[in-house]
Design an enzyme around this catalytic site. Structure first.
Site, short mmCIF file in Angstrom:
data_model
loop_
_atom_site.label_atom_id
_atom_site.label_comp_id
_atom_site.label_asym_id
_atom_site.label_seq_id
_atom_site.Cartn_x
_atom_site.Cartn_y
_atom_site.Cartn_z
CG MET A 1 28.02 22.45 30.34
SD MET A 1 29.27 23.38 31.23
CE MET A 1 30.24 24.04 29.86
CB CYS A 2 31.89 16.53 30.17
SG CYS A 2 32.29 17.37 28.62
#
Length: 430
Positions: A1-2
């Site tokens: 998750m970025c």
């Protein structure tokens, strides 16, 4: 998750286009920072990407890339023409058609093949039309993601969102940020989807599956990064971007084990099924006219890592062999991981003293780079060597200091999580 964010020249202090991202991956999914030389290829040359073999163009560009060790493509990077890209996993309602070109590969292929943000869109559109997206994108899982990107160049930036073989873009005005959710509705600039009678198709509504985005904290993270940039509008600079990459919220009592959902920009792993991720690499691209400086950590934990300069045409320091999923002797990423995991054991206490030292060193780098970015190759090379050596010296001193105290984590569940990850990596900390 970025999370990826960009600020254009109209709202930055120095008139630069600044793009930044943390690569958030599984805890032991080591990242490798590499410089890929430009190259001419023979007619008919092929290249194996993660799940496919596709034709090479006749020429590929020089690229800095931060990538997971097992994938062809990367999480974030920049090329010699001033194009910089960060990608995000997004969740569509499209069924995978089989192995295609995954979002991580699309990022590298755009950087290797495009000289502007609009050429990058053309590259992706052609690849999606021919191969589609599909194939596993997780090291220890079997998950398919579609791709969202911010693509910046010397004059601007755009958001590019994809779903299967379809795509849409939106030009950026001043600044924006993206996370793990679709953001382009009917406000697209261009799209592969046919328009609706009497109006424009809402891309996000047509293709998005919002439930996974909510589960992974994307709305909170995008709101946090966008609000942060809005607050600094007109004075955004390198420090703004690095501070944002290190942002854990405004609470004074933050602890990495807090919260079941990953809602922080600076991603720290936590003892919950949805939080076995961490920021494993970070990069900021600073493009001003014909001048580019790329700032990267090459290591996990931006809050306990130093951003160091890189220039096109200048070799990066020797970073050892490509890291693997377990402790890899001589690999730069794993060498730093010994420091990172000791910091995470007593985060609030250690980071209070470590981070000011890091920021003071970076401030000297940032200041000197304003002159060096316009100097000759030899001067740039000497500066790169000096900065990386200074950063490594700081980190080595802190690792020695922390190694003299017992490795202990007071929070029981958090300690259990790290015991498991350390054992899986064959990393002994005592």
């Amino acid at each position: 998750m970025c999370d990826t964010f960009v600020a254009l020249a109209s709202v930055t202090r120095t008139g630069s286009v600044l793009l930044a991202k943390n690569a958030d991956t599984e805890v032991n999914e080591a990242q490798h920072l590499l410089k890929i030389a430009s190259r001419d290829w023979p007619e008919g040359a092929q290249v194996r990407v993660t799940h496919r073999v596709i034709p090479q163009p006749r020429r590929t560009h020089e690229v800095f890339l931060d990538k997971s060790f097992w994938l062809y493509g990367g999480e974030i990077g920049a090329n010699e023409h001033g194009v910089a890209i960060g990608n995000e996993a997004v969740f569509s309602n499209r069924t995978s058609e089989g192995d295609g070109v995954v979002l991580i590969d699309l990022l590298r292929l755009m950087l290797e093949r495009a000289t502007t943000r609009h050429e990058a869109v053309e590259v992706t559109a052609a690849l999606l039309k021919t191969y589609g997206q599909g194939g596993n994108c997780e090291l220890r899982g079997n998950s398919h993601f579609d791709g969202s990107f911010i693509v910046a160049d010397k004059t601007g930036a755009l958001v590019l969102e994809t779903a299967g073989r379809d795509w849409a873009t939106r030009e950026v005005a001043e600044f924006t940020s993206i996370s793990n959710a679709y953001t382009i509705g009917a406000d697209w600039t261009a799209t592969s989807m046919p328009g609706e009678v009497g109006g424009k198709v809402d891309f996000a509504s047509m293709v998005g599956d919002p439930a996974p985005s909510i589960a992974c904290g994307a709305p909170e993270r995008r709101s946090a990064s966008y609000t942060y940039l809005q607050r600094h509008k007109g004075a955004i600079d390198l420090r703004t971007m690095t501070d944002l990459l290190r942002h854990t919220g405004d609470e004074g009592d933050y602890h990495p084990a807090m919260g079941e959902r990953p809602t922080r920009i600076c991603m720290h792993a936590g003892p919950y099924a949805g939080r076995f991720w961490q920021a494993t690499g970070s990069l900021v691209s600073d493009v001003r006219g014909g001048s580019s400086v790329v700032w990267a950590t090459g290591t996990s934990g931006p809050d306990c890592s130093v951003f160091k300069p890189m220039f096109f045409g200048v070799p990066i320091p020797e970073l050892g062999p490509s890291p693997r999923e377990s402790d890899t002797p001589g690999a730069y990423w794993w060498t730093h991981e010994r420091l990172h995991r000791r910091v995470m054991a007593d985060y609030a206490v250690i980071i209070r003293d470590l981070r000011p030292e890091i920021e003071a060193l970076e401030a000297s780098f940032f200041q000197q780079a304003e002159t060096v970015r316009h100097d000759d190759i030899a001067t740039k090379a000497a500066f790169v060597t000096e900065c990386w050596h200074a950063a490594d010296t700081l980190e080595s001193r802190w690792l020695a200091k922390l190694s003299n105290r017992p490795y202990h984590i007071a929070h029981e569940d958090y300690a259990s999580m790290w015991r498991q990850f350390n054992a899986a990596a064959a990393l002994e900390l005592t």
